[in-house]
Design an enzyme around this catalytic site. Sequence first.
Site, mmCIF file in Angstrom:
data_model
loop_
_atom_site.group_PDB
_atom_site.id
_atom_site.type_symbol
_atom_site.label_atom_id
_atom_site.label_comp_id
_atom_site.label_asym_id
_atom_site.label_seq_id
_atom_site.Cartn_x
_atom_site.Cartn_y
_atom_site.Cartn_z
ATOM 1 N N LYS A 18 0.850 -1.199 0.000
ATOM 2 C CA LYS A 18 0.000 0.000 0.000
ATOM 3 C C LYS A 18 0.877 1.238 0.000
ATOM 4 C CE LYS A 18 1.217 1.239 4.273
ATOM 5 N NZ LYS A 18 1.851 2.533 4.646
ATOM 6 N N ASP B 38 -1.474 -1.534 9.906
ATOM 7 C CA ASP B 38 -1.799 -1.609 8.477
ATOM 8 C C ASP B 38 -2.456 -2.928 8.088
ATOM 9 O OD1 ASP B 38 -0.701 0.897 8.075
ATOM 10 O OD2 ASP B 38 1.249 0.128 7.434
#
Length: 254
Positions: free
Chosen positions: A7, A130
């Site tokens: 990401k 995350d």
Amino acid sequence: MLKAYGKVNLYLDVIKKRDDGYHDILTLFQSIKEHDIIYVDFSEKEFFESEPELSIPWKDNILKQTIEIFKKETGIYDFNLKIKLVKKLPLGGGVGGGSADSAALLRFLAKNFNISERDIFDIAKKIGSDVPFLLNGGTAIGRGKGDILEYLEPLDINIKLYPMPLRIDTKKMYELLDQQWKEIKHKGDPHLLYCSLKNKNVEVAKKNAFNVFEQIVFKINPQLQEQKHEIEKEKGTIFALMSGTGSTIFRVCE
């Protein structure tokens, strides 16, 4: 074979330090096409190898922690895994490499042991900030520790990564941010950024792209700031930004 997609943070700000020692953040998560590959199967004995070989001991590896937390939270102890990790995402690069690996392994375990989405999400929250987002990826506003997620229609944007051969300690960057809090500036709005990227409004996107950690990391590693300035000059760049606490710079292209 599992693909562990990374990401970037199209927007990242820190709102405050919490009583539990963590921080409340506001971020715009975006999945990227770059990924690690994990070969995993059940075996009689636990086995791990990586390509290239990692310097971190297996007992400290996030995949080992993921297995242990999964066993503790589900009560399912009677299994071992044989894992080969092919590492393609940069280590300490701010693109969620370790968290992506953890999320991919959790998806594998959830499927094989019939664990619900809600339960696997709760386990992901115990592993890293995350990991919950990376379970499904896409595009999302993240709040709290990054685990309060508002999923948005996925953005169709072109992102190019520029990894640097630097490993940046996330914990240390948060400590420095706390120490320098009074001097830290905050700007932008992740919702405005999202809408501007969706509607291809370049000027609004430029104004709202933000990473609070650039103010910390660039002081220590000025070469990263220089790299960002060079990338911003490239034709077709909407904006360039550091992801996470560094050290990867990425650009969003027209």
